[in-house]
Enzyme design. Structure first.
Site, PDB file in Angstrom:
ATOM      1  N   HIS A 151      -0.152  11.915  -0.722  1.00  0.00           N
ATOM      2  CA  HIS A 151      -0.109  10.447  -0.685  1.00  0.00           C
ATOM      3  C   HIS A 151      -0.996   9.851   0.405  1.00  0.00           C
ATOM      4  O   HIS A 151      -0.571   8.976   1.153  1.00  0.00           O
ATOM      5  CB  HIS A 151       1.322   9.944  -0.516  1.00  0.00           C
ATOM      6  CG  HIS A 151       2.200  10.235  -1.701  1.00  0.00           C
ATOM      7  ND1 HIS A 151       3.405   9.627  -1.903  1.00  0.00           N
ATOM      8  CD2 HIS A 151       2.031  11.064  -2.767  1.00  0.00           C
ATOM      9  CE1 HIS A 151       3.959  10.073  -3.019  1.00  0.00           C
ATOM     10  NE2 HIS A 151       3.132  10.962  -3.566  1.00  0.00           N
TER      11      HIS A 151
ATOM     12  N   GLN B 178      -3.084  17.060  -1.618  1.00  0.00           N
ATOM     13  CA  GLN B 178      -3.771  16.051  -2.416  1.00  0.00           C
ATOM     14  C   GLN B 178      -5.033  15.535  -1.727  1.00  0.00           C
ATOM     15  O   GLN B 178      -5.668  14.599  -2.216  1.00  0.00           O
ATOM     16  CB  GLN B 178      -2.823  14.873  -2.697  1.00  0.00           C
ATOM     17  CG  GLN B 178      -1.602  15.284  -3.512  1.00  0.00           C
ATOM     18  CD  GLN B 178      -0.572  14.168  -3.616  1.00  0.00           C
ATOM     19  OE1 GLN B 178      -0.728  13.099  -3.065  1.00  0.00           O
ATOM     20  NE2 GLN B 178       0.496  14.430  -4.346  1.00  0.00           N
TER      21      GLN B 178
ATOM     22  N   TYR C 276      12.467  12.055  -7.969  1.00  0.00           N
ATOM     23  CA  TYR C 276      12.353  13.330  -8.679  1.00  0.00           C
ATOM     24  C   TYR C 276      13.712  14.005  -8.816  1.00  0.00           C
ATOM     25  O   TYR C 276      13.985  14.710  -9.777  1.00  0.00           O
ATOM     26  CB  TYR C 276      11.358  14.258  -7.963  1.00  0.00           C
ATOM     27  CG  TYR C 276       9.930  13.899  -8.256  1.00  0.00           C
ATOM     28  CD1 TYR C 276       9.313  14.326  -9.438  1.00  0.00           C
ATOM     29  CD2 TYR C 276       9.189  13.123  -7.375  1.00  0.00           C
ATOM     30  CE1 TYR C 276       8.006  13.987  -9.725  1.00  0.00           C
ATOM     31  CE2 TYR C 276       7.876  12.781  -7.652  1.00  0.00           C
ATOM     32  CZ  TYR C 276       7.284  13.214  -8.825  1.00  0.00           C
ATOM     33  OH  TYR C 276       5.994  12.872  -9.099  1.00  0.00           O
TER      34      TYR C 276
ATOM     35  N   TYR D  77       5.454  -5.217  -1.781  1.00  0.00           N
ATOM     36  CA  TYR D  77       5.596  -4.692  -3.150  1.00  0.00           C
ATOM     37  C   TYR D  77       6.824  -3.794  -3.332  1.00  0.00           C
ATOM     38  O   TYR D  77       7.009  -3.187  -4.376  1.00  0.00           O
ATOM     39  CB  TYR D  77       4.278  -4.024  -3.585  1.00  0.00           C
ATOM     40  CG  TYR D  77       3.215  -5.099  -3.774  1.00  0.00           C
ATOM     41  CD1 TYR D  77       2.624  -5.709  -2.669  1.00  0.00           C
ATOM     42  CD2 TYR D  77       2.904  -5.584  -5.037  1.00  0.00           C
ATOM     43  CE1 TYR D  77       1.727  -6.763  -2.819  1.00  0.00           C
ATOM     44  CE2 TYR D  77       1.999  -6.627  -5.206  1.00  0.00           C
ATOM     45  CZ  TYR D  77       1.414  -7.213  -4.093  1.00  0.00           C
ATOM     46  OH  TYR D  77       0.547  -8.258  -4.254  1.00  0.00           O
TER      47      TYR D  77
ATOM     48  N   GLU E  99       2.951   1.695 -11.419  1.00  0.00           N
ATOM     49  CA  GLU E  99       2.834   0.230 -11.392  1.00  0.00           C
ATOM     50  C   GLU E  99       1.381  -0.221 -11.480  1.00  0.00           C
ATOM     51  O   GLU E  99       0.468   0.472 -11.042  1.00  0.00           O
ATOM     52  CB  GLU E  99       3.423  -0.311 -10.078  1.00  0.00           C
ATOM     53  CG  GLU E  99       4.879   0.041  -9.882  1.00  0.00           C
ATOM     54  CD  GLU E  99       5.462  -0.552  -8.601  1.00  0.00           C
ATOM     55  OE1 GLU E  99       4.707  -1.158  -7.798  1.00  0.00           O
ATOM     56  OE2 GLU E  99       6.687  -0.416  -8.406  1.00  0.00           O
TER      57      GLU E  99
END
Ligand SMILES: [Ca+2]
Length: 376
Positions: free
Chosen positions: A151, A84, A269, A258, A248
């Site tokens: 991530h 990513q 998953y 959070y 979110e």
């Protein structure tokens, strides 16, 4: 019967052709104009009224004008593309006109890619005719480096002038797909980071007694946030990818936790259930969440003349949901108001001086599209 068929045809055409019109789920229409196309574009910022900086994952920083003419910005450090990550966000210093400072995030490695970390640098971009990033300084390094390639998050936003966050930078730092670091004080992963513009640590950050690294934290307990933005009144919001779903939309308040990975509105998953935010009120719950997933990427709060009825609304891109999503507020509480879809993954959103909405599609032929109000 004939009328019904006609309406279906019109709807199909509207959604399928971004160079024409896109019909939103609440009945509003956007007129799209394709400006340019990029290989895996990731982020953009307007650098002048008529010029944008656009990053691509593989490491190119483009200067693009309103007509779609591109020139490559030289001087960008080598990036470690993979998974990513690659070249990430690009934002201007609030006083760019005078100091010419541009901030860029990307994936770096100290061992040829074995372990990787997101980093934020700044450099000066003095001229637009032969654009070059110069005088590069490192502002932040995501610590610790990890072997995974997901991530990273690494979105950047500057605080608003005239507020307690003036000249402070906020960076989303993802959990690197390891989950538990989001709750650890000795890892700057799964956090929102707050720094001074030169990378030094503000003394008014909330976590002063949890070790040196924690002094850089503004909030903790995050998963993977690819969108971070201030409202014009100085509220900071971030969206966050949920696991299987449960994305979110969070109001970011310094010192709060959070909850990831202890609570979530989504399942893993594997199908394994995670307790919801309801079960642990000590964690800050999202103001809005999505099941099924939107896969949010890019975030802006709209202010402009072109669609003045949307002033104060948030816009975000949807990857898996293949949409541009508009979020409205009712007494400060956000709700999804409209979804515009032309069947493409949307990576990034920006607004120009006139209030036109610019988006970048995701992928190897990701188009830069400018949306205005239909003239007819
Ligand atoms: Ca959460």
């Amino acid at each position: 019967m004939r009328i019904v068929i006609l309406i279906l045809l019109i709807n199909f055409a509207s959604i399928a052709y971004a160079n024409n019109f896109v019909l939103g789920s609440a009945g509003n229409r956007l007129e799209g104009k394709v400006i340019s196309e990029f290989n895996k574009p990731w982020a953009m910022s307007f650098i002048t009224k008529d010029n944008l900086l656009i990053t691509t994952k593989a490491g190119k920083l483009w200067l693009v004008n309103r007509s779609g003419e591109k020139s490559l910005v030289s001087g960008v450090p080598k990036v470690f593309e993979g998974g990513q990550g690659g070249l990430g966000d690009v934002v201007l210093h609030p006083n760019y006109k005078k100091n010419k400072l541009v901030y860029v995030s990307y994936i770096n490695s100290d061992n040829a890619g074995k372990t990787r970390y997101a980093t934020v640098i700044r450099g000066t971009l003095n001229r637009l005719d032969k654009p070059q990033l110069e005088n590069i300084e490192t502002i932040w390094k995501q610590a610790p480096a990890r072997s995974g390639k997901g991530h990273f998050s690494h979105r950047i936003v500057f605080g608003l002038d005239g507020t307690e966050h003036a000249r402070k930078i906020f960076i989303t730092s993802g959990d690197r797909q390891e989950q538990t670091p989001a709750q650890q004080w000795d890892m700057a992963l799964g956090k929102v980071i707050r720094l001074n513009e030169d990378g030094t640590i503000p003394t008014d950050n909330p976590f002063q007694n949890k070790g040196d690294l924690a002094k850089t934290f503004w909030t903790i307990g995050h998963r993977n946030s690819l969108g971070l933005a201030f409202t014009k009144n100085g509220q900071l919001w971030a969206h966050e990818m949920g696991p299987r779903h449960g994305d979110e939309f969070n109001l970011i308040v310094g010192g709060e936790n959070y909850g990831w990975p202890i609570v979530s509105e989504g399942n893993h998953y594997s199908g394994l259930k995670i307790p919801t935010h309801d079960t642990r009120p000590e964690f800050m719950a999202p103001k809005l969440h999505w099941v099924p997933t939107v896969a949010p990427s890019g975030l802006i709060f709209y202010e402009g003349d072109e669609f003045s009825e949307w002033n104060g609304d948030a816009f975000l891109g949807g990857l898996k949901s293949k949409a541009l999503v508009r979020i409205d507020f009712n007494n400060g509480e956000p709700f999804e108001a409209e979804r515009f879809s032309w069947s493409k993954r949307v990576r990034e959103v920006e607004i120009d001086d006139d209030g036109a909405i610019w988006v970048l599609e995701d992928g190897s032929s990701g188009r830069l599209i400018k949306f205005t109000k239909p003239t007819e």
